[in-house]
Design a protein around this motif. Structure first.
Motif, PDB file in Angstrom:
ATOM      1  N   ARG A 137     -29.965  -1.457 -25.018  1.00 51.80           N
ATOM      2  CA  ARG A 137     -30.325  -2.840 -24.651  1.00 51.80           C
ATOM      3  C   ARG A 137     -29.949  -3.351 -24.684  1.00 51.80           C
ATOM      4  O   ARG A 137     -28.506  -4.362 -23.995  1.00 51.80           O
ATOM      5  CB  ARG A 137     -29.891  -2.509 -26.617  1.00 51.80           C
ATOM      6  CG  ARG A 137     -30.244  -1.544 -28.119  1.00 51.80           C
ATOM      7  CD  ARG A 137     -30.020  -1.750 -29.287  1.00 51.80           C
ATOM      8  NE  ARG A 137     -30.147  -0.863 -30.584  1.00 51.80           N
ATOM      9  CZ  ARG A 137     -28.916  -0.188 -30.592  1.00 51.80           C
ATOM     10  NH1 ARG A 137     -27.580  -0.956 -29.810  1.00 51.80           N
ATOM     11  NH2 ARG A 137     -29.156   0.246 -31.426  1.00 51.80           N
ATOM     12  N   LEU A 138     -30.353  -4.925 -24.312  1.00 50.64           N
ATOM     13  CA  LEU A 138     -30.457  -6.086 -23.973  1.00 50.64           C
ATOM     14  C   LEU A 138     -30.380  -6.800 -25.583  1.00 50.64           C
ATOM     15  O   LEU A 138     -31.946  -7.288 -26.200  1.00 50.64           O
ATOM     16  CB  LEU A 138     -31.528  -7.455 -23.505  1.00 50.64           C
ATOM     17  CG  LEU A 138     -31.385  -8.123 -23.321  1.00 50.64           C
ATOM     18  CD1 LEU A 138     -29.308  -8.997 -22.312  1.00 50.64           C
ATOM     19  CD2 LEU A 138     -32.599  -8.966 -22.149  1.00 50.64           C
ATOM     20  N   VAL A 139     -28.984  -7.107 -26.229  1.00 44.63           N
ATOM     21  CA  VAL A 139     -28.919  -8.068 -27.146  1.00 44.63           C
ATOM     22  C   VAL A 139     -28.865  -9.949 -26.847  1.00 44.63           C
ATOM     23  O   VAL A 139     -28.132  -9.904 -26.825  1.00 44.63           O
ATOM     24  CB  VAL A 139     -27.875  -7.610 -28.237  1.00 44.63           C
ATOM     25  CG1 VAL A 139     -27.647  -8.798 -29.229  1.00 44.63           C
ATOM     26  CG2 VAL A 139     -28.170  -6.636 -28.590  1.00 44.63           C
ATOM     27  N   ILE A 140     -29.208 -10.132 -28.049  1.00 46.04           N
ATOM     28  CA  ILE A 140     -29.835 -11.848 -27.779  1.00 46.04           C
ATOM     29  C   ILE A 140     -28.956 -12.712 -29.327  1.00 46.04           C
ATOM     30  O   ILE A 140     -29.663 -12.304 -29.778  1.00 46.04           O
ATOM     31  CB  ILE A 140     -30.760 -12.989 -26.237  1.00 46.04           C
ATOM     32  CG1 ILE A 140     -30.899 -12.065 -26.321  1.00 46.04           C
ATOM     33  CG2 ILE A 140     -30.719 -14.117 -26.967  1.00 46.04           C
ATOM     34  CD1 ILE A 140     -32.834 -11.892 -25.127  1.00 46.04           C
ATOM     35  N   ASP A 141     -28.235 -13.412 -28.726  1.00 44.26           N
ATOM     36  CA  ASP A 141     -27.355 -14.645 -29.869  1.00 44.26           C
ATOM     37  C   ASP A 141     -27.823 -15.602 -29.146  1.00 44.26           C
ATOM     38  O   ASP A 141     -26.721 -16.314 -29.058  1.00 44.26           O
ATOM     39  CB  ASP A 141     -26.370 -13.659 -30.356  1.00 44.26           C
ATOM     40  CG  ASP A 141     -26.654 -14.526 -31.673  1.00 44.26           C
ATOM     41  OD1 ASP A 141     -26.315 -14.372 -33.220  1.00 44.26           O
ATOM     42  OD2 ASP A 141     -25.770 -15.783 -32.116  1.00 44.26           O
ATOM     43  N   ILE A 142     -28.283 -16.350 -30.203  1.00 46.49           N
ATOM     44  CA  ILE A 142     -28.964 -18.767 -29.397  1.00 46.49           C
ATOM     45  C   ILE A 142     -27.913 -19.150 -31.104  1.00 46.49           C
ATOM     46  O   ILE A 142     -28.542 -18.951 -32.084  1.00 46.49           O
ATOM     47  CB  ILE A 142     -30.017 -18.435 -29.739  1.00 46.49           C
ATOM     48  CG1 ILE A 142     -30.434 -18.320 -28.201  1.00 46.49           C
ATOM     49  CG2 ILE A 142     -29.890 -20.178 -29.276  1.00 46.49           C
ATOM     50  CD1 ILE A 142     -32.058 -18.213 -28.107  1.00 46.49           C
ATOM     51  N   GLY A 143     -27.024 -19.371 -30.566  1.00 39.63           N
ATOM     52  CA  GLY A 143     -25.952 -20.079 -31.683  1.00 39.63           C
ATOM     53  C   GLY A 143     -26.081 -21.349 -31.244  1.00 39.63           C
ATOM     54  O   GLY A 143     -26.906 -21.643 -30.272  1.00 39.63           O
ATOM     55  N   VAL A 212     -33.033  -7.540 -27.977  1.00 42.55           N
ATOM     56  CA  VAL A 212     -33.025  -7.688 -29.573  1.00 42.55           C
ATOM     57  C   VAL A 212     -32.836  -9.028 -29.680  1.00 42.55           C
ATOM     58  O   VAL A 212     -31.290  -9.061 -29.347  1.00 42.55           O
ATOM     59  CB  VAL A 212     -31.924  -6.361 -30.597  1.00 42.55           C
ATOM     60  CG1 VAL A 212     -32.619  -6.461 -32.416  1.00 42.55           C
ATOM     61  CG2 VAL A 212     -32.680  -5.233 -29.542  1.00 42.55           C
ATOM     62  N   GLY A 213     -33.212  -9.736 -30.561  1.00 39.06           N
ATOM     63  CA  GLY A 213     -32.238 -11.268 -30.758  1.00 39.06           C
ATOM     64  C   GLY A 213     -31.532 -10.991 -32.394  1.00 39.06           C
ATOM     65  O   GLY A 213     -32.339 -10.532 -33.393  1.00 39.06           O
ATOM     66  N   SER A 214     -30.638 -11.759 -32.928  1.00 40.58           N
ATOM     67  CA  SER A 214     -30.511 -12.224 -33.365  1.00 40.58           C
ATOM     68  C   SER A 214     -29.775 -13.523 -33.873  1.00 40.58           C
ATOM     69  O   SER A 214     -30.674 -14.541 -33.067  1.00 40.58           O
ATOM     70  CB  SER A 214     -29.188 -11.402 -34.276  1.00 40.58           C
ATOM     71  OG  SER A 214     -28.019 -11.736 -33.269  1.00 40.58           O
ATOM     72  N   ILE A 218     -33.945 -17.375 -33.848  1.00 41.27           N
ATOM     73  CA  ILE A 218     -34.655 -16.924 -33.182  1.00 41.27           C
ATOM     74  C   ILE A 218     -35.602 -15.667 -33.773  1.00 41.27           C
ATOM     75  O   ILE A 218     -36.746 -15.709 -33.704  1.00 41.27           O
ATOM     76  CB  ILE A 218     -34.149 -15.679 -32.213  1.00 41.27           C
ATOM     77  CG1 ILE A 218     -33.765 -15.781 -31.076  1.00 41.27           C
ATOM     78  CG2 ILE A 218     -34.578 -14.040 -32.218  1.00 41.27           C
ATOM     79  CD1 ILE A 218     -32.599 -14.966 -30.140  1.00 41.27           C
ATOM     80  N   LYS A 219     -34.581 -16.062 -35.915  1.00 41.58           N
ATOM     81  CA  LYS A 219     -35.595 -16.088 -36.512  1.00 41.58           C
ATOM     82  C   LYS A 219     -36.041 -16.664 -37.077  1.00 41.58           C
ATOM     83  O   LYS A 219     -37.767 -15.931 -37.142  1.00 41.58           O
ATOM     84  CB  LYS A 219     -33.838 -15.655 -37.581  1.00 41.58           C
ATOM     85  CG  LYS A 219     -34.539 -14.835 -38.838  1.00 41.58           C
ATOM     86  CD  LYS A 219     -33.653 -15.615 -40.426  1.00 41.58           C
ATOM     87  CE  LYS A 219     -34.791 -15.370 -41.453  1.00 41.58           C
ATOM     88  NZ  LYS A 219     -33.206 -15.170 -42.503  1.00 41.58           N
ATOM     89  N   ALA A 220     -36.361 -18.380 -36.382  1.00 44.27           N
ATOM     90  CA  ALA A 220     -37.656 -19.026 -37.125  1.00 44.27           C
ATOM     91  C   ALA A 220     -38.500 -19.016 -36.073  1.00 44.27           C
ATOM     92  O   ALA A 220     -39.542 -18.845 -36.488  1.00 44.27           O
ATOM     93  CB  ALA A 220     -36.723 -19.996 -36.710  1.00 44.27           C
TER      94      ALA A 220
END
Length: 506
Positions: A137-143, A212-214, A218-220
């Motif tokens: 997986r490539l996981v992305i989390d934009i804070g 995968v994004g969190s 990303i949710k919005a």
């Protein structure tokens, strides 16, 4: 599991992000972290960093007031079962120690300022315990202040990076007055591409199977594309949908004008910056689609506290947790699993089954009796309801729907309208798996460890099945009677089942 944690005890995590503070409280349930309460507040700590990288008094007061409200929810959590982590804003703040000292007068535990790569590791841990293992997986989390990108397999991260770009920081840099135009957006894009250029080659060389994004950004963005009909059939965020969202956003002149349905008020001001970062990531890494995960830093912190580093599929842990939670007979479940796997292997080539189908049948076989915890009467229906409506880590709504149908139809009468519904949900494969589970349960009605006769299932064609039973069928009168009943039921779903033995053909 850690020695100091037992089932039903609570643990908690506070994630002091640069944009939002989050509190999650969970209980340990058969080795799983089961969230029971959560709070989230937009504190925008990163927005409170002045030109000298000091937190303003106003920003500190926002943070302290939020933490005080969180503490009011922690009375049932012992301090040694709580972990408090802070991320990019406090990593950047020169006077961060001042804020930490003031917070220590409120909090029952010290704040841990975690490094960017540690933040990335914990985010990956939270995501990997929330989604099923599905290759690399490539996981992305934009804070708010930074963006974490992780490549990993199962529960192990391989590459972890934290980039200095976030939706709050970029809002200040490129959309400070709230104005939206193509020039400002392009500047944010260029900055994000530059930030990503240092890791792009390494990451693309490592490769991944899914993205995968969190995080809130990303949710919005995903939810907006769903609302506008721009996501794919599985409600994933696609490159095409993101492109359309960008074009629609650039028609507004100011963040105050953004009126997207479903967009929260506090997300509006940081949407242009967050979208620019996400758009740049899709470009640089040539991403076509992204799956969203609710698991993030706070979930990873709790799993890290729990000490769960086993290499195992989260879905299988969830199955075992359900089995224990509802008190199903593990020995009977194992008998049915063994038989189901034998029958599956007999017919897999003819019916075009794959390993995912085998796993689905195995998990349904383990769970087929969980409805007994509610009532013996129609327990298959109770079990189906639990599987349909429970929050089961690792399973999508589609997966839970499949499991629900398998369990719902493993006993009692089969009706034509049920067949139509099963075909609608999962096509012929799901129907055939339902029948394999029925036969497996039937062959184990005795609930005994005594050796069953050797059995072999053959599919002569899609409607003609043949079950061969070794030896003299007269030695197994109850089994033969049960199989006769199943012949009648399978006929309702247009399957002709022939039963063969040395002394008996039916």
């Amino acid at each position: 599991m850690s020695d100091f944690l037992i089932d039903d005890e609570l643990l908690a995590a506070i994630d002091m992000g640069s944009n939002s503070f989050h509190l999650a409280i969970a209980r340990v349930d058969h080795g799983e972290v089961k969230k029971v309460a959560s709070m989230s507040e937009k504190v925008q700590l990163a927005a409170g960093l002045d030109e000298q990288k000091n937190l303003t008094e106003a920003a500190q007061q926002r943070g302290l007031a939020c933490l005080a409200r969180f503490v009011g929810r922690l009375s049932s959590v012992q301090p040694n079962r709580l972990r408090i982590v802070a991320t990019n804003a406090l990593r950047q703040a020169k006077n961060g120690h001042e804020f930490i000292q003031r917070a220590a007068e409120i909090l029952p535990k010290p704040i841990e300022i975690i490094a960017g790569r540690e933040e990335a590791r914990l985010i990956y841990l939270g995501v990997s315990h929330t989604l099923a293992n599905s290759g690399r997986r490539l996981v992305i989390d934009i804070g708010g202040g930074s963006t974490e990108l992780i490549i990993g397999e199962e529960f192990e991260p391989i590459h972890t990076e934290s980039q200095q770009m976030g939706c709050v920081a970029y809002s200040q840099m490129f959309f400070a007055n709230g104005e939206i135009n193509s020039k400002n957006f392009e500047k944010a894009l260029v900055a994000a591409r530059k930030e990503l250029s240092g890791i792009a080659n390494t990451y693309k060389a490592a490769g991944w199977d899914t993205v995968v994004g969190s995080s809130g950004t990303i949710k919005a963005c995903r939810q907006l594309t769903i609302n506008m009909g721009w996501s794919d059939a599985q409600e994933n965020l696609t490159r095409e949908g993101l492109e359309k969202l960008k074009d629609k956003l650039l028609k507004f002149k100011h963040v105050a004008e953004i009126d997207f349905q479903g967009l929260k008020e506090d997300r509006r001001a940081v949407l242009p910056a967050g979208l620019a970062i996400l758009y740049a990531i899709f470009e640089v890494f040539q991403i076509d689609k992204l799956v969203y995960s609710d698991g993030a830093l706070r979930e990873g912190v709790m799993y890290d506290l729990l000490g769960r580093f086993q290499h195992e599929d989260v879905r299988d842990r969830s199955v075992q947790a359900l089995l224990g939670r509802y008190g199903a007979d593990p020995r009977q479940a194992r008998r049915v699993v063994d038989t189901a796997q034998k029958l599956f292997d007999d017919v897999a080539p003819q019916l075009g089954f794959n390993t995912d189908d085998r796993d689905l049948l195995r998990r349904a076989a383990y769970l087929h009796e969980i409805g007994l915890a509610i009532s013996h009467s129609s327990y298959h229906r109770h079990g189906a309801y639990l599987l349909q409506h429970s929050d089961i880590p690792g399973f999508s709504q589609i997966d839970q729907n499949y499991l629900s149908h398998l369990v719902a139809h493993h006993r009692r009468k089969l009706r034509q309208d049920d067949k139509a519904e099963v075909l609608k949900v999962g096509a012929s494969k799901l129907l055939w798996l339902c029948l394999l589970l029925r036969l497996s349960v039937t062959l184990n009605h005795s609930r005994s460890d005594e050796m069953l006769p050797a059995i072999e299932l053959a599919v002569l064609d899609a409607q003609q099945w043949q079950l061969s039973v070794s030896g003299d069928a007269k030695q197994w009168p109850l089994l033969v009677a049960d199989l006769h009943d199943e012949q009648v039921q399978l006929k309702h779903w247009d399957i002709d089942l022939t039963i063969q033995s040395e002394q008996f053909i039916s």
